[in-house]
Design an enzyme around this catalytic site. Structure first.
Site, PDB file in Angstrom:
ATOM      1  N   HIS A 268       7.907  23.916  13.073  1.00 17.21           N
ATOM      2  CA  HIS A 268       6.811  24.501  12.746  1.00 17.21           C
ATOM      3  C   HIS A 268       5.528  23.979  13.677  1.00 17.21           C
ATOM      4  O   HIS A 268       5.623  23.988  14.974  1.00 17.21           O
ATOM      5  CB  HIS A 268       6.151  24.303  11.392  1.00 17.21           C
ATOM      6  N   HIS A 307      10.793  32.831  17.873  1.00 14.80           N
ATOM      7  CA  HIS A 307       9.966  32.913  16.674  1.00 14.80           C
ATOM      8  C   HIS A 307      10.565  33.575  15.638  1.00 14.80           C
ATOM      9  O   HIS A 307      11.403  34.440  15.950  1.00 14.80           O
ATOM     10  CB  HIS A 307       8.586  33.524  17.023  1.00 14.80           C
ATOM     11  N   ASP A 363       3.230  27.435  20.853  1.00 16.79           N
ATOM     12  CA  ASP A 363       3.198  26.023  21.260  1.00 16.79           C
ATOM     13  C   ASP A 363       3.736  25.843  22.348  1.00 16.79           C
ATOM     14  O   ASP A 363       3.811  24.482  22.827  1.00 16.79           O
ATOM     15  CB  ASP A 363       4.277  25.394  20.031  1.00 16.79           C
TER      16      ASP A 363
HETATM   17  N1  CMC Z   1      16.398  27.622  21.763  1.00 13.36           N
HETATM   18  C1  CMC Z   1      17.610  27.754  22.006  1.00 13.36           C
HETATM   19  N2  CMC Z   1      18.051  28.802  20.940  1.00 13.36           N
HETATM   20  C2  CMC Z   1      17.131  29.290  20.036  1.00 13.36           C
HETATM   21  C3  CMC Z   1      15.966  28.975  19.856  1.00 13.36           C
HETATM   22  C4  CMC Z   1      15.492  27.970  20.886  1.00 13.36           C
HETATM   23  N3  CMC Z   1      14.207  27.508  20.761  1.00 13.36           N
HETATM   24  N4  CMC Z   1      15.482  29.535  18.706  1.00 13.36           N
HETATM   25  C5  CMC Z   1      16.563  30.363  18.153  1.00 13.36           C
HETATM   26  N5  CMC Z   1      17.465  30.109  19.156  1.00 13.36           N
HETATM   27  C6  CMC Z   1      19.019  30.939  18.766  1.00 13.36           C
HETATM   28  C7  CMC Z   1      19.591  30.250  17.485  1.00 13.36           C
HETATM   29  O1  CMC Z   1      20.590  29.339  18.174  1.00 13.36           O
HETATM   30  C8  CMC Z   1      20.384  31.571  17.025  1.00 13.36           C
HETATM   31  O2  CMC Z   1      21.455  31.784  18.098  1.00 13.36           O
HETATM   32  P1  CMC Z   1      22.743  32.502  17.635  1.00 13.36           P
HETATM   33  O3  CMC Z   1      22.480  33.369  17.020  1.00 13.36           O
HETATM   34  O4  CMC Z   1      23.723  32.239  18.724  1.00 13.36           O
HETATM   35  O5  CMC Z   1      23.301  31.559  16.472  1.00 13.36           O
HETATM   36  C9  CMC Z   1      19.308  32.739  17.557  1.00 13.36           C
HETATM   37  O6  CMC Z   1      18.645  32.299  18.468  1.00 13.36           O
HETATM   38  C10 CMC Z   1      18.390  32.980  16.531  1.00 13.36           C
HETATM   39  O7  CMC Z   1      17.863  31.719  16.036  1.00 13.36           O
HETATM   40  P2  CMC Z   1      17.251  31.490  14.265  1.00 13.36           P
HETATM   41  O8  CMC Z   1      17.580  30.009  14.136  1.00 13.36           O
HETATM   42  O9  CMC Z   1      18.033  32.385  13.389  1.00 13.36           O
HETATM   43  O10 CMC Z   1      15.816  31.998  14.333  1.00 13.36           O
HETATM   44  P3  CMC Z   1      14.729  31.729  13.213  1.00 13.36           P
HETATM   45  O11 CMC Z   1      13.926  33.069  13.087  1.00 13.36           O
HETATM   46  O12 CMC Z   1      15.364  31.002  11.913  1.00 13.36           O
HETATM   47  O13 CMC Z   1      13.999  30.352  13.945  1.00 13.36           O
HETATM   48  C11 CMC Z   1      12.280  29.194  15.071  1.00 13.36           C
HETATM   49  C12 CMC Z   1      12.702  30.350  14.630  1.00 13.36           C
HETATM   50  C13 CMC Z   1      11.032  29.083  15.527  1.00 13.36           C
HETATM   51  C14 CMC Z   1      12.227  28.162  14.127  1.00 13.36           C
HETATM   52  C15 CMC Z   1      13.270  29.061  16.470  1.00 13.36           C
HETATM   53  O14 CMC Z   1      13.048  29.887  17.269  1.00 13.36           O
HETATM   54  C16 CMC Z   1      13.179  27.379  16.717  1.00 13.36           C
HETATM   55  O15 CMC Z   1      13.702  26.441  16.453  1.00 13.36           O
HETATM   56  N6  CMC Z   1      12.206  27.384  17.961  1.00 13.36           N
HETATM   57  C17 CMC Z   1      12.058  26.257  18.618  1.00 13.36           C
HETATM   58  C18 CMC Z   1      10.799  25.494  17.572  1.00 13.36           C
HETATM   59  C19 CMC Z   1       9.745  25.863  17.922  1.00 13.36           C
HETATM   60  O16 CMC Z   1       9.154  26.200  18.994  1.00 13.36           O
HETATM   61  N7  CMC Z   1       8.867  26.163  16.985  1.00 13.36           N
HETATM   62  C20 CMC Z   1       7.477  26.942  16.855  1.00 13.36           C
HETATM   63  C21 CMC Z   1       7.361  28.182  16.111  1.00 13.36           C
HETATM   64  S1  CMC Z   1       5.896  28.932  16.618  1.00 13.36           S
HETATM   65  C22 CMC Z   1       4.671  28.040  15.719  1.00 13.36           C
HETATM   66  C23 CMC Z   1       4.730  28.054  14.245  1.00 13.36           C
HETATM   67  O17 CMC Z   1       4.655  29.270  13.868  1.00 13.36           O
HETATM   68  O18 CMC Z   1       4.648  26.890  13.784  1.00 13.36           O
END
Ligand code: CMC
Length: 428
Positions: A268, A307, A363
């Site tokens: 987050h 995101h 971020d």
């Molecule tokens: N790098 C590589 N792969 C990713 C990433 C990433 N940053 N984010 C998602 N994926 C992949 C994930 O592995 C999955 O692939 P597969 O379908 O093959 O299993 C697919 O994309 C969908 O991911 P998810 O985990 O279902 O997505 P989510 O909506 O649960 O997660 C997130 C959202 C923000 C937690 C995630 O994108 C992440 O961990 N990003 C990196 C951390 C980050 O930058 N966070 C800041 C968010 S913006 C500020 C805020 O609101 O706090």
């Protein structure tokens, strides 16, 4: 003829149910009528992470994640970032409309005259070790504000709520600056209400007794815009925590302390800190392809990418990228920016990221700007919390004044053991 209902057939019983659709949503409770036996609990939905569950009706922030649109109270984020300022945006988020001149002047006066904290707060922060993480200090300092303002627990009283709003917005920068000065072993600077909100914050961070000290207006403006961009983001993890705690009618300081704790996590608000660590680890542009390969193999995630809601370029990231250049004119460039720009380019032309609709989020560039402004990395999430505070407060007020809201209490699917007799320790 089209009808705003959903017809569900339960194939276990052959029975059909008609469920009303309102605002593209069905009431989850309507599913509870779907039962095999009359004394069954009824159907539930399973939604870890709440990807498809609306927990409230809200009029604060609108996001269209596919189109990359973000609006506060209907106003596009781009217009607010360009033409407004943080305190005006805070008023808009909390009270629903832009203030007129006299409302704005009173609002700014009230906040800037609630910036002092009780001396015991300064002593409380003194008690932390020199290397305490500033977010951990913030979490406990925000919670402890409730001990100075006992009446804050009267959450159903509008006047009391508004006083806590002013106090929180006024005091948070002071507490944040104190956590920083504590870390670097410098005396605390007390607030200067003649300065703007962000200029006062920068002053409290940096002032060292110089007779000719002036806050750089470009940096104060850049921070103000960054705060606007972080001010609200509807039902994100920390806001959901603010609402969850608030639903038990806890005081806003306790709720905001919890929200700050949620923001701290690397998935987050902690992501901007993680981005700078990642860019530093990559070290040079030629290492990017091998780093991307490791991300694609699932070894780790590309921080600052992806995101839950945006499946397009995060509009905040676009604005932040522009601010970076204003800041670098004052501070000089940062080699991490070249790595970030190249990393973005490589990722956005790679099918792994394109097919999963992973774009830079807020971020990705904010950490680089904070670093250029000489903030230590562990202050980044503190800055996010200062920016997000009006959003948390707006969402909290919306919650406590919403007659449809009840204490948050999710259900579970119990899959554990059933009906076991206790076994004494010597018989296990
Ligand atoms: N790098 C590589 N792969 C990713 C990433 C990433 N940053 N984010 C998602 N994926 C992949 C994930 O592995 C999955 O692939 P597969 O379908 O093959 O299993 C697919 O994309 C969908 O991911 P998810 O985990 O279902 O997505 P989510 O909506 O649960 O997660 C997130 C959202 C923000 C937690 C995630 O994108 C992440 O961990 N990003 C990196 C951390 C980050 O930058 N966070 C800041 C968010 S913006 C500020 C805020 O609101 O706090």
């Amino acid at each position: 003829m089209t009808q705003n209902t959903l017809t569900v057939t339960d194939n276990r019983t052959g029975k059909t149910y008609e469920i009303p659709i309102e605002n593209e949503t069905i009431q989850a409770a309507a599913l509870r009528k779907i039962k095999v036996n009359p004394d069954d609990f009824g159907l539930m939905t399973y939604d870890p992470g709440y990807g498809a569950t609306a927990s409230c009706k809200s009029s604060i922030t609108f996001i269209d994640g596919d189109k990359g649109i973000l609006q506060y109270r209907g106003y596009p984020i781009e217009q607010l970032a360009e033409q407004s300022n943080f305190l005006e945006v805070a008023y808009l988020l909390i009270y629903g409309e832009l203030p007129d001149k006299s409302q704005y002047e009173k609002w700014v006066y009230d906040i800037m005259h609630h910036t002092y904290v009780h001396e015991n707060m300064a002593r409380l922060l003194e008690a932390y070790r020199y290397d305490a993480h500033p977010v951990s200090m913030m979490i406990s300092a925000i919670a402890s504000l409730s001990t100075f303002h006992n009446e804050a627990k009267n959450v159903d009283d509008e006047y009391t709520r508004n006083r806590q709003v002013m106090r929180i917005l006024g005091k948070l920068p002071t507490i944040a600056a104190f956590t920083y000065r504590h870390r670097i072993g410098r005396p605390y600077n007390y607030p200067n209400s003649d300065l703007s909100y962000t200029a006062n914050f920068l002053y409290m961070l940096d002032y060292m007794g110089q007779t000719s000290y002036e806050v750089n207006p470009v940096l104060a403006k850049a921070l103000d815009v960054l705060f606007i961009l972080h001010a609200d983001h509807e039902q994100n993890c920390s806001t959901a925590v603010m609402r969850n705690i608030g639903s038990a009618k806890s005081d806003p300081y306790s709720a905001m302390s919890g929200a700050t704790a949620a923001l701290y996590g690397p998935l987050h608000g902690g992501a901007n800190e993680a981005v700078v660590k990642m860019l530093t680890e990559i070290g040079s542009v030629d290492k990017i392809p091998s780093y991307i390969e490791r991300v694609k193999k699932g070894e780790f995630r590309l921080m600052g990418f992806g995101h839950r809601v945006y499946k397009n370029y995060d509009p905040r990231a676009r604005i932040i990228k522009k601010i970076a250049y204003d800041v670098f004119e004052v501070t000089g460039t940062d080699p991490l920016l070249d790595i970030a720009i190249k990393l973005e380019e490589v990722a956005l032309s790679d099918d792994y990221f394109v097919s999963r609709k992973l774009y830079p989020n807020v971020d990705f560039y904010s950490g680089i700007i904070y670093r250029a402004m000489r903030f230590p990395t562990d202050m980044f999430t503190v800055l996010f919390a200062l920016g997000r505070a009006p959003g948390w407060l707006a969402q909290w007020i919306e919650l406590v004044t919403d007659p449809e809201q009840r204490i948050a209490r999710p259900r579970q699917i119990y899959l554990g053991a059933a009906d076991r007799d206790y076994v004494p320790m010597d018989k296990r």
